[in-house]
Design a protein around this motif. Sequence first.
Motif, PDB file in Angstrom:
ATOM      1  N   THR A 277      30.814 -14.655   8.357  1.00 39.30           N
ATOM      2  CA  THR A 277      31.432 -13.317   7.777  1.00 39.30           C
ATOM      3  C   THR A 277      30.223 -12.517   7.053  1.00 39.30           C
ATOM      4  N   ALA A 278      29.305 -13.488   6.330  1.00 39.39           N
ATOM      5  CA  ALA A 278      28.240 -12.717   5.669  1.00 39.39           C
ATOM      6  C   ALA A 278      27.532 -11.721   6.525  1.00 39.39           C
ATOM      7  N   ALA A 279      27.063 -12.531   7.649  1.00 41.48           N
ATOM      8  CA  ALA A 279      26.381 -11.664   8.899  1.00 41.48           C
ATOM      9  C   ALA A 279      26.898 -10.411   8.992  1.00 41.48           C
ATOM     10  N   LEU A 280      28.200 -10.428   9.335  1.00 43.98           N
ATOM     11  CA  LEU A 280      28.922  -9.341   9.834  1.00 43.98           C
ATOM     12  C   LEU A 280      29.030  -8.207   8.691  1.00 43.98           C
ATOM     13  N   ILE A 281      29.222  -8.620   7.509  1.00 49.31           N
ATOM     14  CA  ILE A 281      29.189  -7.579   6.261  1.00 49.31           C
ATOM     15  C   ILE A 281      27.886  -7.135   6.225  1.00 49.31           C
ATOM     16  N   LYS A 282      26.665  -7.681   6.485  1.00 46.72           N
ATOM     17  CA  LYS A 282      25.334  -7.204   6.337  1.00 46.72           C
ATOM     18  C   LYS A 282      25.200  -6.083   7.395  1.00 46.72           C
ATOM     19  N   CYS A 283      25.820  -6.331   8.620  1.00 47.77           N
ATOM     20  CA  CYS A 283      25.850  -5.509   9.923  1.00 47.77           C
ATOM     21  C   CYS A 283      26.796  -4.233   9.737  1.00 47.77           C
ATOM     22  N   LYS A 284      27.591  -4.407   8.577  1.00 50.47           N
ATOM     23  CA  LYS A 284      28.456  -3.040   8.327  1.00 50.47           C
ATOM     24  C   LYS A 284      29.702  -3.314   9.102  1.00 50.47           C
ATOM     25  N   VAL A 285      29.869  -4.428   9.459  1.00 46.92           N
ATOM     26  CA  VAL A 285      31.107  -4.793  10.389  1.00 46.92           C
ATOM     27  C   VAL A 285      32.336  -5.288   9.623  1.00 46.92           C
ATOM     28  N   VAL A 286      33.435  -4.871   9.829  1.00 49.11           N
ATOM     29  CA  VAL A 286      34.666  -5.290   8.799  1.00 49.11           C
ATOM     30  C   VAL A 286      35.352  -6.460   9.659  1.00 49.11           C
ATOM     31  N   PRO A 287      35.322  -7.943   9.404  1.00 39.71           N
ATOM     32  CA  PRO A 287      35.958  -8.937  10.142  1.00 39.71           C
ATOM     33  C   PRO A 287      37.351  -9.057   9.881  1.00 39.71           C
ATOM     34  N   ILE A 288      38.086  -9.195  10.783  1.00 39.69           N
ATOM     35  CA  ILE A 288      39.573  -9.620  10.657  1.00 39.69           C
ATOM     36  C   ILE A 288      39.717 -11.105  10.987  1.00 39.69           C
ATOM     37  N   VAL A 289      39.935 -11.824  10.034  1.00 43.22           N
ATOM     38  CA  VAL A 289      39.883 -13.305  10.069  1.00 43.22           C
ATOM     39  C   VAL A 289      41.282 -13.971  10.213  1.00 43.22           C
ATOM     40  N   ILE A 290      41.622 -14.352  11.668  1.00 41.36           N
ATOM     41  CA  ILE A 290      42.937 -15.038  11.772  1.00 41.36           C
ATOM     42  C   ILE A 290      42.704 -16.566  11.737  1.00 41.36           C
ATOM     43  N   GLY A 291      43.469 -17.241  10.813  1.00 46.38           N
ATOM     44  CA  GLY A 291      43.271 -18.693  10.557  1.00 46.38           C
ATOM     45  C   GLY A 291      44.411 -19.464  10.331  1.00 46.38           C
ATOM     46  N   GLY A 292      44.061 -20.781   9.993  1.00 48.44           N
ATOM     47  CA  GLY A 292      44.970 -21.723   9.810  1.00 48.44           C
ATOM     48  C   GLY A 292      45.253 -21.597   8.164  1.00 48.44           C
ATOM     49  N   SER A 293      44.948 -22.717   7.507  1.00 47.57           N
ATOM     50  CA  SER A 293      45.487 -22.620   6.104  1.00 47.57           C
ATOM     51  C   SER A 293      44.457 -21.910   5.195  1.00 47.57           C
ATOM     52  N   GLN A 294      45.184 -21.340   4.127  1.00 42.70           N
ATOM     53  CA  GLN A 294      44.703 -20.491   3.315  1.00 42.70           C
ATOM     54  C   GLN A 294      43.550 -20.712   2.539  1.00 42.70           C
ATOM     55  N   ASP A 295      43.097 -21.788   2.413  1.00 40.97           N
ATOM     56  CA  ASP A 295      41.907 -22.467   1.651  1.00 40.97           C
ATOM     57  C   ASP A 295      40.475 -21.650   2.500  1.00 40.97           C
ATOM     58  N   LEU A 296      40.713 -21.247   3.639  1.00 35.42           N
ATOM     59  CA  LEU A 296      39.539 -20.472   4.206  1.00 35.42           C
ATOM     60  C   LEU A 296      39.103 -19.333   3.541  1.00 35.42           C
ATOM     61  N   THR A 297      40.043 -18.641   2.532  1.00 36.18           N
ATOM     62  CA  THR A 297      39.832 -17.747   1.719  1.00 36.18           C
ATOM     63  C   THR A 297      38.579 -17.976   0.801  1.00 36.18           C
ATOM     64  N   TYR A 298      38.440 -18.996   0.577  1.00 36.08           N
ATOM     65  CA  TYR A 298      37.384 -19.581  -0.217  1.00 36.08           C
ATOM     66  C   TYR A 298      36.054 -19.197   0.301  1.00 36.08           C
ATOM     67  N   ALA A 299      35.879 -19.651   1.587  1.00 36.98           N
ATOM     68  CA  ALA A 299      34.702 -19.331   2.618  1.00 36.98           C
ATOM     69  C   ALA A 299      34.316 -17.857   2.497  1.00 36.98           C
ATOM     70  N   LEU A 300      35.504 -17.226   2.847  1.00 40.32           N
ATOM     71  CA  LEU A 300      35.192 -15.678   2.634  1.00 40.32           C
ATOM     72  C   LEU A 300      34.800 -15.206   1.359  1.00 40.32           C
ATOM     73  N   TYR A 301      35.262 -15.681   0.074  1.00 34.42           N
ATOM     74  CA  TYR A 301      34.586 -15.398  -0.969  1.00 34.42           C
ATOM     75  C   TYR A 301      33.271 -15.747  -1.072  1.00 34.42           C
ATOM     76  N   ARG A 302      32.826 -17.073  -0.685  1.00 31.09           N
ATOM     77  CA  ARG A 302      31.373 -17.329  -0.830  1.00 31.09           C
ATOM     78  C   ARG A 302      30.466 -16.531   0.197  1.00 31.09           C
ATOM     79  N   ALA A 303      30.952 -15.956   1.043  1.00 26.36           N
ATOM     80  CA  ALA A 303      30.199 -15.039   2.105  1.00 26.36           C
ATOM     81  C   ALA A 303      29.600 -13.869   1.108  1.00 26.36           C
ATOM     82  N   TYR A 304      30.092 -13.466   0.000  1.00 24.98           N
ATOM     83  CA  TYR A 304      29.527 -12.456  -0.717  1.00 24.98           C
ATOM     84  C   TYR A 304      28.292 -12.943  -1.781  1.00 24.98           C
ATOM     85  N   ASP A 305      28.106 -14.406  -1.823  1.00 25.75           N
ATOM     86  CA  ASP A 305      27.114 -15.015  -2.551  1.00 25.75           C
ATOM     87  C   ASP A 305      25.628 -14.076  -2.348  1.00 25.75           C
TER      88      ASP A 305
END
Length: 383
Positions: A107-135
């Motif tokens: 997701t970090a690589a996609l944001i840098k490429c100005k691409v908006v990711p739509i993430v379809i997942g299992g458990s919602q704790d994956l939100t933490y990984a999305l948050y860390r993509a902005y580091d």
Amino acid sequence: MEFDFLKPIDGETLAVLKTFSAQQLASKVLFHTQDHFPDLNKITIAVIGVVENRGNARATTTVDLCAIRKELYGMFPGNWDASIADLGDILAGNSTSDTYFALRKVTAALIKCKVVPIVIGGSQDLTYALYRAYDELEQMVNLVAIDSKFDFGKEDDGELATSYLTKMIIDEPNNLFNYCNIGYQTYYNSQEEIDLIEKLFFDGYRLGEISNNIALAEPVFRDADIVSLDLNAVKSSDSGNFTTFAPNGFNGKEICSLSRYAGISDKVSIFGLFNHNSTIQESILVAQIIWYFIEGFHYRSNEYPFGTRDSYIKYIVPIEDEVLVFYKSDKTDRWWIEIPFISNVNNKLKRNTLLPCSYDEYLGACNQEIPERWWKAQRKNVV
């Protein structure tokens, strides 16, 4: 290479998609196959699956996203011109931390490429990984969660999907500027959790508030970087999820409206949908939610924080010991309120000097009522 974590679309799904007509969405989307990976320089929106639900101790099924893809790409697109790609799935790693790492890198690589990711997942704790993509982007992050619960659980209780917000607040670096919950149901949240939301100057809107006036959510999405949707926030009679039964929640129309608001927001750069129970019924709803997000994306107006203030009308409202400054867009008639910038605060907050608001909040200020969201943002700017 970050995108090595992505598994191509399976052959069975691709075979079904090839049977669709030239007018359906399948013919407008680029797919990651065994022989081809889409050129990200030509992509605006990317769909990604994450086959991971170990964070939800109550999960009874494996994550299967094939039905969602068949439903989504069997729909007809609107008057869209954005290039869309489906980059396949991130498989579950040896541990949840491995999955987080892969999702964060992609997701970090996609944001840098100005691409908006739509993430379809299992458990919602994956939100933490999305948050860390902005580091890597060195910016403060605003998270909006459409959820019946605040997810303030204890990290050691083994239920990561209901404690990821605690992890965001505790773990360094702490880049979470604001969290807003849309649709919480009071009987699912302790009074201590509700009080903590207030203490941290976060925002929460009860299900009834939004259902009675869904437009309340629009300014909230306008200031979001990440939107995380827990599908359990939709009532079971509309989602078809009777595994995790929810007698109350948003209906299908409301959840699609919220998704469209998220898409319209110029600032939302990740949209995640979680806790999919892999039933055919819910897959249909998920596909429609994604369709509405993409539809909203095509109505983005590129206003603040990407535009200038030249096309705004400025309104000055004296109130108590303050002078509130509002801006109204000539282009969309949307409103913002200015948050005075404190010079000794981390420079990463400069981008938050204008806070989206509603016309009703402007009218309230004219009647000497300080907008609650302005007050909370002001407090976070000072503390």
